[in-house]
Scaffold this motif. Structure first.
Motif, mmCIF file in Angstrom:
data_model
loop_
_atom_site.group_PDB
_atom_site.id
_atom_site.type_symbol
_atom_site.label_atom_id
_atom_site.label_comp_id
_atom_site.label_asym_id
_atom_site.label_seq_id
_atom_site.Cartn_x
_atom_site.Cartn_y
_atom_site.Cartn_z
ATOM 1 N N GLY A 262 0.583 -0.895 0.129
ATOM 2 C CA GLY A 262 -0.028 -0.452 0.207
ATOM 3 C C GLY A 262 1.344 1.694 0.075
ATOM 4 O O GLY A 262 1.005 1.392 -0.247
ATOM 5 N N SER A 269 0.022 2.127 6.885
ATOM 6 C CA SER A 269 -1.147 2.455 6.040
ATOM 7 C C SER A 269 -1.479 0.847 5.042
ATOM 8 O O SER A 269 -0.599 1.174 3.967
ATOM 9 C CB SER A 269 -1.256 4.190 5.965
ATOM 10 O OG SER A 269 -2.396 3.644 4.561
ATOM 11 N N GLY A 270 -1.609 0.330 5.111
ATOM 12 C CA GLY A 270 -1.987 -1.160 3.959
ATOM 13 C C GLY A 270 -2.726 -1.967 4.492
ATOM 14 O O GLY A 270 -3.221 -1.697 5.808
ATOM 15 N N SER A 281 -7.126 -3.682 7.618
ATOM 16 C CA SER A 281 -6.556 -2.934 6.586
ATOM 17 C C SER A 281 -6.121 -1.558 7.721
ATOM 18 O O SER A 281 -7.029 -1.581 8.626
ATOM 19 C CB SER A 281 -7.012 -1.819 6.053
ATOM 20 O OG SER A 281 -7.157 -0.793 5.469
#
Length: 426
Positions: A262, A269-270, A281
């Motif tokens: 991501g 953040s991914g 997430s």
């Protein structure tokens, strides 16, 4: 920010599924009549939102064939047998249906008489068809100068292609840039929409909002508006941030290959796979703020003191190492286990859920985002008034309220029978 603290928590705990009884649900458009002359998903979904908001929505269908959406029974592997049909209910809940043949002079008389008493005329018909059936702006304004006239189109009201039809797949998804933007390079073809009427429903909500604003303007100034929303414009709007970045950079934004983390400079953040092959997430855009808390929640407290992750700059420089650490840790437990463990996690995260799993989400249920509508459960339109979800009512059977609506016009049974005999109404 949402209200917090023990008093707020106690109030939420005792509020139950709704803070207001069904009979007192907020209906801000109560008293507004909408005459809907439209088919398929886009414009009828605007009518559904207005009905959720309390409007009296009269759905005009062809006197013989009805809305073609009623015949849509096969979507991918899903086949609908019998009624109610979710393919028609989603965009038509809470309405009344009248069957009218607008090619018949008597049918046009019915439409004009209904328009005379309506606040909003809502249509998906193309300019040529509107002219043919006597339902264009000038035709409707001739019988009701103060009516709000709302049009939903594929490609907009101006330009050489304004008389071309289209669907959410063509105008919203493909031409609006969404499909190409989410399709990774090297993919054969394109990523398909996540389900039927995806762009239709988004565009319909836009149209409902425009109608509400036009009604407010009319109340304040006495002047009615012509409201236009297109699938193409809505597709671009939904992609607006990306279009702006692409114009700024002079190149399109490309979707990352499947399986990539991501964010290039942020391990928080991914997507991360769990032990039961589900995904969660992380979207913690301030990694320096949340790194230590994440480390404690994954039972790796020593990483909070690791110099590689001492601040945001070091975390960014060591993103690859951070991603591997988190992948290994997240893979040790199931999504259910992480859901329980991450209940106290400070940073934003979410489970990746499919269209069936959302129905079992307690937070979705607590906010009444999915509600019963007759025999089915439907997604509620997203706007709530006074901390209350709208009351969802089933969609109408084809032409079920034809006589009822005509009687409300003050017409007697002799006149109604004449209209039926001539084929003007169902």
């Amino acid at each position: 920010m949402s209200e917090s603290g023990p008093e707020a928590a106690a109030e939420r705990d005792h509020a139950g599924p709704s803070l207001v009884p069904d009979g007192h649900r907020s209906r801000p458009l109560e008293g507004i009549t909408v005459l809907e002359v439209a088919m398929y998903g886009f414009v009828p979904s605007a009518g559904a939102v207005l009905a959720d908001w309390g409007a009296n929505v009269i759905k005009v269908e062809h006197a013989v064939t009805g809305d073609p959406q009623r015949g849509l029974r096969q979507i991918g592997k899903f086949k609908v047998e019998g009624d109610p049909n979710p393919n028609i209910e989603h965009a038509n809940r809470g309405k009344r249906s009248i069957g009218v043949d607008m090619s018949n002079p008597g049918g046009r008389e019915v439409i004009h008489e209904l328009a005379r008493r309506a606040d909003v005329f809502l249509t998906s018909f193309l300019p040529s068809a509107r002219a043919k059936f006597g339902i264009d702006v000038d035709d409707i304004r001739a019988v009701n100068p103060k009516i709000v006239y709302a049009r939903g189109s594929a490609l907009g009201p101006r330009g050489q292609e304004s008389d071309r039809g289209g669907y959410d797949m063509t105008a919203f998804w493909c031409r609006g840039g969404v499909a190409a933007t989410i399709t990774p390079e090297g993919t054969d073809g394109m990523i398909q929409p996540p389900g039927p009427a995806f762009g239709d429903t988004i565009s319909g909500t836009n149209l409902a909002g425009g109608i509400a604003a036009a009604l407010l303007k009319r109340e304040r100034t006495g002047e009615p508006s012509v409201v236009d929303v297109s699938l193409l414009g809505s597709g671009l709007w939904s992609l607006g941030h990306t279009v702006a970045l692409s114009a700024y950079q002079g190149e399109p934004m490309l979707a990352p290959p499947p399986g990539t983390h991501g964010a290039m400079a942020n391990p928080l953040s991914g997507l991360y796979r769990t032990a039961d092959n589900r995904y969660l997430s992380f979207v913690m855009l301030q990694p320096g703020k949340f790194w230590a808390d994440v480390c404690h929640h994954i039972d790796r407290p020593e990483l909070a003191e690791d110099p590689r992750f001492a601040d945001a700059a070091q975390i960014a420089a060591n993103t690859a190492a951070g991603v591997e650490i988190l992948r290994e840790a997240i893979a040790q437990r199931t999504l259910a286990e992480w859901t329980k463990k991450f209940a106290t996690l400070e940073g934003p995260w979410a489970p990746v859920q499919d269209s069936h799993q959302v129905g079992q989400d307690e937070q979705i249920r607590s906010n009444e985002y999915i509600l019963p509508a007759g025999e089915l459960e439907l997604v509620s339109s997203p706007v709530q008034f006074d901390v209350t979800a709208p009351e969802l009512r089933p969609g109408p059977e084809f032409a079920a309220q034809t006589e009822e609506v005509l009687l409300e016009l003050g017409w007697d049974w002799e006149r109604i029978i004449e209209l039926k005999t001539s084929g003007a109404v169902a």
